[in-house]
Design a protein around this motif. Structure first.
Motif, PDB file in Angstrom:
ATOM      1  N   LEU A  47      81.581 -45.563  11.931  1.00 44.36           N
ATOM      2  CA  LEU A  47      81.840 -43.957  11.820  1.00 44.36           C
ATOM      3  C   LEU A  47      81.225 -43.379  12.842  1.00 44.36           C
ATOM      4  N   ASN A  48      80.012 -43.578  13.331  1.00 45.67           N
ATOM      5  CA  ASN A  48      79.197 -42.751  14.417  1.00 45.67           C
ATOM      6  C   ASN A  48      79.948 -43.060  15.653  1.00 45.67           C
ATOM      7  N   GLU A  49      80.525 -44.226  15.974  1.00 41.78           N
ATOM      8  CA  GLU A  49      81.377 -44.420  17.412  1.00 41.78           C
ATOM      9  C   GLU A  49      82.446 -43.398  17.126  1.00 41.78           C
ATOM     10  N   ASP A  50      83.196 -43.177  16.223  1.00 41.93           N
ATOM     11  CA  ASP A  50      84.368 -42.470  16.153  1.00 41.93           C
ATOM     12  C   ASP A  50      84.017 -40.973  16.149  1.00 41.93           C
ATOM     13  N   VAL A  51      82.617 -40.681  15.772  1.00 41.98           N
ATOM     14  CA  VAL A  51      82.460 -39.275  15.695  1.00 41.98           C
ATOM     15  C   VAL A  51      82.147 -38.924  17.120  1.00 41.98           C
ATOM     16  N   LEU A  52      81.376 -39.832  17.958  1.00 42.26           N
ATOM     17  CA  LEU A  52      80.825 -39.330  19.244  1.00 42.26           C
ATOM     18  C   LEU A  52      82.080 -39.358  20.163  1.00 42.26           C
ATOM     19  N   ALA A  53      83.216 -40.220  19.784  1.00 44.49           N
ATOM     20  CA  ALA A  53      84.449 -40.066  20.703  1.00 44.49           C
ATOM     21  C   ALA A  53      85.158 -38.914  20.277  1.00 44.49           C
ATOM     22  N   ALA A  54      84.925 -38.467  19.135  1.00 45.16           N
ATOM     23  CA  ALA A  54      85.948 -37.238  18.760  1.00 45.16           C
ATOM     24  C   ALA A  54      85.063 -36.028  19.402  1.00 45.16           C
ATOM     25  N   PHE A  55      83.843 -36.274  19.427  1.00 46.32           N
ATOM     26  CA  PHE A  55      83.155 -35.249  20.223  1.00 46.32           C
ATOM     27  C   PHE A  55      83.260 -34.920  21.466  1.00 46.32           C
TER      28      PHE A  55
END
Length: 283
Positions: A47-55
């Motif tokens: 989830l953290n990987e996806d959050v950072l990519a989306a940011f």
């Protein structure tokens, strides 16, 4: 914590099991409840990987990453940008909280994340939107915010600070009906607690409970995924515009499709956020 649910008009406790009663007592009492270890750390790391990519994607366009104070941003995303979205919204505790407090026809209206980076400052005490009459007159909660930290929170990372039991204050005299006068801040601070959730934990709160993000004195970012859920007619869907592709929508469990308030489209387009908390922009 007092079981004020017994004296407020909120959900009837009749026929509820022990877990549901605790949920009602927490959200109608302190204004927040939590389930520790709801997810694995591996799930959270993804989830953290996806959050950072989306940011990184959102910061490249206007209206993508909205300021919530110095070095602090909020980004609203489409459900399929987070690989864990379905796991989150179908988790038995999450669905039980929604059904118990908001009723069987609850609506998922928002998914996004907040990131206080190193150097983020104390926010002013606030609530996320004005209180509706159903809450300050009738004592009924019509919306909830679920939070999932994507990192292990420590005391120097700007933990969430919440003033317990303030969700039923009318706040009609607040600035924008969201920001209490600075003279009242000591009262909110005196009744507050700091939350330091760990990876895997999930919480649910009334976004009307007075709260603030605090100064991040560490060198690390502290992303938190935010899931917004309404009772029918609460109206926050007008502030958000989540979309799902037809393929994603068709693959969802039928029960989830019933609750998900999102446009079905052939192709996703970036969200231009409609819910900007003006008083937080400058911190």
């Amino acid at each position: 914590m007092t079981d004020v649910a017994q004296t407020r008009p909120g959900p009837s406790l009749e026929g509820l099991d022990e877990e549901a009663r605790a949920i009602v007592a927490g959200l109608y009492g302190d204004g927040i409840v939590a389930r520790q270890g709801a997810f694995s750390t591996a799930w959270v790391d993804q989830l953290n990987e996806d959050v950072l990519a989306a940011f990184e994607e959102a910061r490249q366009r206007e209206g993508g990453a909205v300021s919530r104070g110095p070095n602090r941003y909020y980004v609203e995303v489409h459900p399929e940008q987070l690989r864990g979205f379905v796991d989150l919204v179908t988790h038995p505790w999450v669905t039980k909280v929604c059904e118990t407090v908001l009723g069987p026809d609850y609506e998922i209206v928002e998914i996004g994340f907040d990131i206080p980076f190193a150097g983020a400052k104390d926010q002013p005490w606030h609530r996320d939107f004005p209180s509706p009459p159903e809450t300050y007159e009738q004592g009924r909660l019509t919306s909830l915010a679920f939070n999932v930290t994507t990192v292990d929170t420590t005391e120097d990372m700007g933990p969430f600070n919440i003033s317990l039991g303030t969700q039923f204050e009318a706040g009609l005299e607040f600035d924008h009906q969201q920001f209490p006068d600075r003279a009242e801040w000591p009262r909110y601070e005196a009744g507050s607690v700091y939350k330091t959730p760990q990876r895997g934990d999930v919480s649910a709160r009334s976004a009307l409970t007075i709260h603030r993000g605090t100064a991040n004195r560490s060198e690390l970012a502290r992303p938190v995924v935010v899931l917004g859920v309404d009772a029918p007619g609460a109206g926050h869907d007008a502030l958000h515009d989540p979309m799902v592709t037809r393929a994603f929508h068709d693959a969802l469990p039928p029960e989830l499709r019933r609750h998900l308030h999102a446009r079905v489209v052939d192709e996703l387009v970036p969200i231009v956020q409609k819910h900007d908390i003006e008083g937080l922009v400058m911190g």
